[in-house]
Design an enzyme around this catalytic site. Structure first.
Site, PDB file in Angstrom:
ATOM      1  N   ASP B  53      40.376  35.456  29.207  1.00  0.00           N
ATOM      2  CA  ASP B  53      40.992  35.605  27.892  1.00  0.00           C
ATOM      3  C   ASP B  53      42.475  35.961  27.924  1.00  0.00           C
ATOM      4  OD1 ASP B  53      40.829  38.180  28.762  1.00  0.00           O
ATOM      5  OD2 ASP B  53      39.689  38.933  27.067  1.00  0.00           O
ATOM      6  N   ARG B 284      41.235  41.690  21.039  1.00  0.00           N
ATOM      7  CA  ARG B 284      41.324  40.227  21.006  1.00  0.00           C
ATOM      8  C   ARG B 284      41.565  39.714  19.593  1.00  0.00           C
ATOM      9  NH1 ARG B 284      37.808  37.871  24.955  1.00  0.00           N
ATOM     10  NH2 ARG B 284      37.394  36.273  23.419  1.00  0.00           N
ATOM     11  N   TYR B 292      35.887  45.948  29.759  1.00  0.00           N
ATOM     12  CA  TYR B 292      35.476  45.880  31.163  1.00  0.00           C
ATOM     13  C   TYR B 292      34.973  47.263  31.527  1.00  0.00           C
ATOM     14  CZ  TYR B 292      37.958  41.445  31.759  1.00  0.00           C
ATOM     15  OH  TYR B 292      38.374  40.143  31.663  1.00  0.00           O
ATOM     16  N   PRO B 388      38.993  40.463  37.487  1.00  0.00           N
ATOM     17  CA  PRO B 388      39.655  39.865  36.318  1.00  0.00           C
ATOM     18  C   PRO B 388      40.601  40.798  35.582  1.00  0.00           C
ATOM     19  CG  PRO B 388      37.424  40.526  35.750  1.00  0.00           C
ATOM     20  CD  PRO B 388      37.621  40.863  37.203  1.00  0.00           C
TER      21      PRO B 388
END
Lengths: 729, 729
Positions: B53, B284, B292, B388
């Site tokens: 993302d 987001r 996470y 990530p």
């Protein structure tokens, strides 16, 4: 009206006649607000080339307001990204020897007036973005139906009091596609064409043949808009005339890729030649350039037969004096080009890629009425026509219906009283008249012969334009032309009560020939009645930079903006905010009373808090609950609390919205902003000020405490639509 | 390979296996340059939710470069407008009592590094924009074909010297759509799923049943890209391993709309809790938030049967040590959530709108080889895997193929020698290794327990992270993470010859742990081998503001930029420009020699002039002809002469590109910029410098003076495509 059982009948809230920029803008508002709407047009084709091309800064601001910031719908804002952004205006006029020479350069848009600059792109692209956006916002339900010709209209005079009755009947006929296609000049679209201009009688004479029944439809509408151009059928049905005059000046227009050694071909230019007339150059997308060329030698005749009316100077008044009409067959791209070459000499000019041309005779005319019975309205060219060179036509036409559209939506949704519709004519007729006066002055200066430096003025010669005056009128006109200073008077929707100009201001106003804004001392730089100027702010919870106007997007909502001042330096300000919590959460408050009981908070009137403390000195959850409402899943609205003072991380830019707006960081203020972002009222940041906000909405809003949004009737009251940009579903 | 007459056979220049961001970026380049390309993917569905993302600034710059400035194709740039632009990073760690507290805030993106800031949006949107753009640029010819599984690959070892031979055969099988659909967790897409992971053998065992023939196709390609993810089938066929290690740290991921009173929920957060592990929060689009979450308690087993490989830490090396595999069935959104609540306590956290989840075990691994025979290449996760949380995966993967794509296009068009393909591995393996080292350091600091202020460090306890160190490693890493400082070494495509670091620079480099750029004294602020930083400039003829990078869009062209200095103050500079006219118009010059004889000037190598005079002191037509080339209709290219010094009308912003780049306004310089906007060479603004430009291109470009563009073979050599953004047809 024919017997209704003979033809197809249907019902809609709003019927829009004419899909030019003015009709499209109205449809866009109604689509955005979920109002059942139809839009018909008599042409079978969309506009592909030519027509209007200038987008003024206010139009670009409006487009942006329909582009949802940070979400996946920015089609209207494409204009800004795709159009040719105009940077410079260059003035050319004869030197002492009579040879054209560059006299001055100026920024094309007055610096500081907007985030945008004037931009140019063909009307076809603009209409494409409208089409896509209207389809997006209406889930594909609203699209232009063509070719449809309106053939009769009837207003039920008794229906006046019931805002929701289908008071207008319009009989429309679907015509043969072939009949509705523009003629071509060779391969080139011919701008001289107008479909079915005044030919409605051919299609309907109060009786319908049996074989034709299938082509007719009787549309019952609550409200009708005639956005059907300079030769408006709707205006004629309402028996509204046009007032004003026309001139003998004839201009031709070419859209071409020029081959030239003229050094400013990619800037906007006004060229006055010594003897060959004037010309305007407007560089467009790619290497396309539009030329407006004064035609000195045009053959005229006195015939009355089949000469199209547009050569009578957009004049429908049969008593208007006529010098004789232009012989249409003599105006060709080649003949216009020949004149252009004479004007621009000694520079060479040839054309390739001719994509459009037309010709027009200058006139300035305006309707005395913009509506009938608050049921049928006219907008755009249907109520004002003028010369195109100030790039106003498409813009003022769209701004007309940007004014009307949200009002129709509020009435159709049952949120506001029909009375607010009266403000449409009041607000827009003033703009139209100012436009006509501006264009009158400018177009004569443009069309007249230029004064030659040091040359003797011949006694009695009146059609000489002083180039310095032309230059200064042009630059003075930039503010007006931008569309950003349209000023709406005191009315049910604008509260200027008790605020007046000082004598000094009135004196200056007369001297400068420009209307001054009306200000409250609480927000000394916000002219009430004009659109709220934008500047930076940041989100309290996320530091996200918002151009404040983007927080006021065109979604149909009013905004009440609490400028709470520096809530850290003045703890009493934070205290006052908390004291507002009770009132603002009560069902008696404007914040809740006008919102249907099962609709989301903030979906009709959005309450925002803009503070002036250092953003890191205060926490999101220190603010009262009314400023961070929750939805049915307890998801929080994070975007209603902003810091108006701060610094952007990336650019390092320091901003102070309080300074920009002239609001004290101690006293604060409360603003009411209309859905079109015009400032409606300024009041104190106090209980009294809050009461004044209640009073403002009490004048025209309708109590919704017993009203529920019909869950399935999404077209009627799609409140979800309002909230969608804020919270994911 | 099976007998070719049994199955469908086809030919393409490039076959891309895998339609993730890395494969898409390669396809976008090839579509933009008109190269016949196929792209296949084994999944039947596009990505809709979840996955990567984060979009770093360099990726956003690259997207912008595929959006044609001022023209109607800005889809790739949608990312910037639609994604959540990340403003702030907040660091939370335990206070003396062990309660999490806000320790520091920092801008999420290092100010000044780019026009953009890191932005986040789900990978599905990014892939949608790729799809639309690839279709746009290829006129609908290139689209992802799915579900297709590659089952065998063969490289013709003898074909090496002929760059245009179809040297690679790939047998593919169209599989059943149902087999290729991701599993669902209830209604939720399950990120744990990988389609056909290593299952190719089920589909092909070197013989094909008669009934299955129709499902197979033998694709002959000149070049093949394996962008098929961490478990790359292509990499395995090439017998390339992965080097590196994996850890025991297991993390879960949730995409949800949180209900929380955590005050920084709309900023990026790194939270170290005292005992419950660490968490990262990434806000987001809409009110979606990605978490996470470090999983402290994960059940493991020692079984070897059907446990998916991803729980072995992306590790294909059968000799990697195993602590035991995670019991997949025990990881659910609820179990991840429970851990998140423990970390974020005392703040509350609940979830609504769960849209995606997954879990992973941290490892850092990189391939020692990125290609075979300069015919088959691997990119993205296929050659580097890591954690990530630094938001690198999608970015470095796209940047891999942004590097490879234009090279493949130049070779396939026959413009450049195959040798340039060697630079792909050289340039990108270095970036991958730096990434692995960065992630190794960061992810351990993230996963380790935080040091408690004033608490005693227990002797021998090694998994304690100093929060100050964590903070400073993070901030130091922002420059690397942005992707803007990827530095390509001296090679056939980058000329750093004779330029070295000073001893002082080498010392600093060691101390700061950051690679320093290599500079020419002629352009003392332009690091050669890195992407050219952007700043403002204006068009000479129109005053149009260009962010200079937008003048260098990704259309496959090299740029030679003549920084001619102040051509007014130093008339000899203008004279020199005119002296260049003969050489630059001669057929011997790089400016013409490498352009097919019937293609437009500037369509392979574009020559730009950027001067430092006051723009109004000099006229467009004072510049020599080479800087304003004409096309076959004599239409002029108006956009190749720019002023590098000036002021923007609207913002009043003063800019000086010469100052930004460290170029003398007297001496000037000549820059060569690659199609990916990395600086290839800096030379003198002189005949010698021009000769060096000739030498640069002579190393790898192929003389085109006898070559014509096949007029109808638009796919093979679509030079029109190159020029389209400049001139309308």
């Amino acid at each position: 009206m024919p017997s209704t059982n003979l033809i197809k009948e249907s019902y809609t809230d709003v019927l829009i006649i004419g899909a030019g920029p003015s009709g499209y803008m109205c449809a866009l508002w109604l689509a955005r607000c979920g109002i059942p709407t139809r839009i018909i047009d008599k042409r079978s084709n969309k506009t592909f080339t030519g027509q209007a091309d200038g987008l003024q800064t206010r139009s670009l601001e409006i487009f942006k307001s329909f582009s949802e910031e940070h979400f996946d719908w920015q089609t209207m804002d494409s204009a800004w990204r795709v159009a040719n952004q105009m940077e410079e205006m260059v003035f050319w006029s004869p030197d002492e020897n009579g040879t054209i020479t560059r006299k001055a350069r100026a920024p094309d848009t007055l610096p500081g007036i907007s985030r945008y600059t004037e931009s140019v792109i063909n009307q076809g692209n603009v209409e494409k973005w409208f089409d896509e956006s209207i389809s997006h916002f209406s889930d594909g339900k609203i699209k232009v139906e063509r070719p449809y010709l309106p053939v009769s209209i009837k207003i039920d005079e008794n229906a006046k009091d019931d805002a929701h009755s289908y008071a207008v009947e319009v009989l429309v006929k679907k015509v043969n596609e072939d009949l509705a296609n523009p003629e071509q000049y060779g391969q080139i679209a011919n701008g001289l064409y107008r479909a079915f201009d005044g030919d409605q009688d051919k299609f309907y004479n109060s009786s319908i043949e049996e074989s034709e029944k299938k082509d007719f439809e009787l549309i019952h509408a609550k409200y009708v808009l005639g956005a059907d151009g300079a030769h408006s059928w709707v205006r004629k049905q309402l028996e509204i005339g046009m007032e004003g005059e026309h001139t003998d000046f004839v201009w031709g227009v070419l859209d071409i890729s020029p081959i030239t050694d003229f050094p400013d071909i990619r800037s906007k230019n006004a060229i006055h030649s010594k003897e060959s007339g004037s010309m305007m150059i407007i560089p467009r997308e790619f290497d396309l350039v539009r030329f407006y060329i004064q035609l000195k030698e045009v053959e005229r005749d006195a015939g009355t037969t089949d000469v199209p009316r547009e050569f009578m100077g957009n004049c429908d008044d049969p008593n208007a004096k006529k010098k004789g009409r232009i012989d249409r067959s003599k105006i060709t791209p080649e003949s216009i080009m020949k004149q252009a070459q004479a004007i621009i000499a000694p520079y060479k000019l040839e054309m390739t890629n001719l994509s459009w041309y037309t010709a027009y005779q200058i006139g300035q005319r305006v309707s005395p009425k913009f509506e009938r019975n608050l049921r049928v309205f006219i907008s755009g060219d249907a109520c004002h026509t003028h010369s195109p060179k100030a790039g106003q036509g498409m813009n003022v036409s769209m701004q007309d219906t940007y004014n009307l559209g949200f009002k129709l939506a509020l009435v159709c949704k049952g949120l506001a009283k029909q009375d607010i519709l009266q403000t449409y004519e009041d607000e827009r007729i003033k703009v139209a008249r100012d436009l006509i006066a501006f264009d009158h002055k400018l177009s004569r200066l443009f069309s007249n012969k230029p004064m030659i430096p040091n040359a003797k003025v011949i006694e009695g010669e009146t059609d000489i334009a002083d180039m310095d005056e032309f230059h200064s009128v042009w630059v003075q006109g930039l503010k007006f032309a931008s569309g950003t200073i349209s000023d709406y008077d005191d009315s049910i929707l604008v509260n200027k009560k008790g605020l007046k100009h000082t004598e000094k201001e009135e004196k200056e106003e007369k001297e400068e020939g420009e209307e001054k804004g009306v200000f409250s001392p609480l927000a000394s730089k916000i002219p009430i009645g004009r659109r709220l100027f934008s500047d930076w702010s940041i989100g309290q919870i996320d530091h996200k930079p918002w151009h404040f106007a983007d927080r006021l997007s065109s979604d149909g909502r009013f905004r009440v903006i609490l400028f709470a001042g520096d809530v850290k330096q003045y703890p009493e300000n934070m205290k006052r905010l908390h004291e507002f919590n009770g009132p603002l959460l009560s069902s008696e408050s404007f914040a809740n009373k006008y919102t249907p009981k099962n609709a989301f908070a903030n979906s009709v009137i959005e309450v925002l808090v803009v503070h002036a403390a250092k953003r890191n000195d205060v926490e999101f959850y220190e603010f009262p609950e009314f400023a961070r409402r929750e939805d049915f899943k307890n998801r929080v609205d994070y975007w209603s609390i902003l810091a108006g003072v701060g610094k952007l991380h990336q650019s390092g830019h320091q901003f102070d919205l309080y300074e920009t707006y002239g609001i004290s960081k101690k006293e604060g203020a409360i603003l009411v902003v209309r859905p079109d972002s015009h400032v409606a009222q300024v009041s104190e940041f106090s209980e009294t000020g809050l009461k004044q906000v209640d009073d403002y909405f009490g004048r025209f809003m309708i109590d919704q405490r017993d009203v529920s949004v019909p869950e399935k009737d999404k077209n009627a009251l799609d409140f979800d639509r309002f909230i969608k940009p804020r919270l994911a579903v």
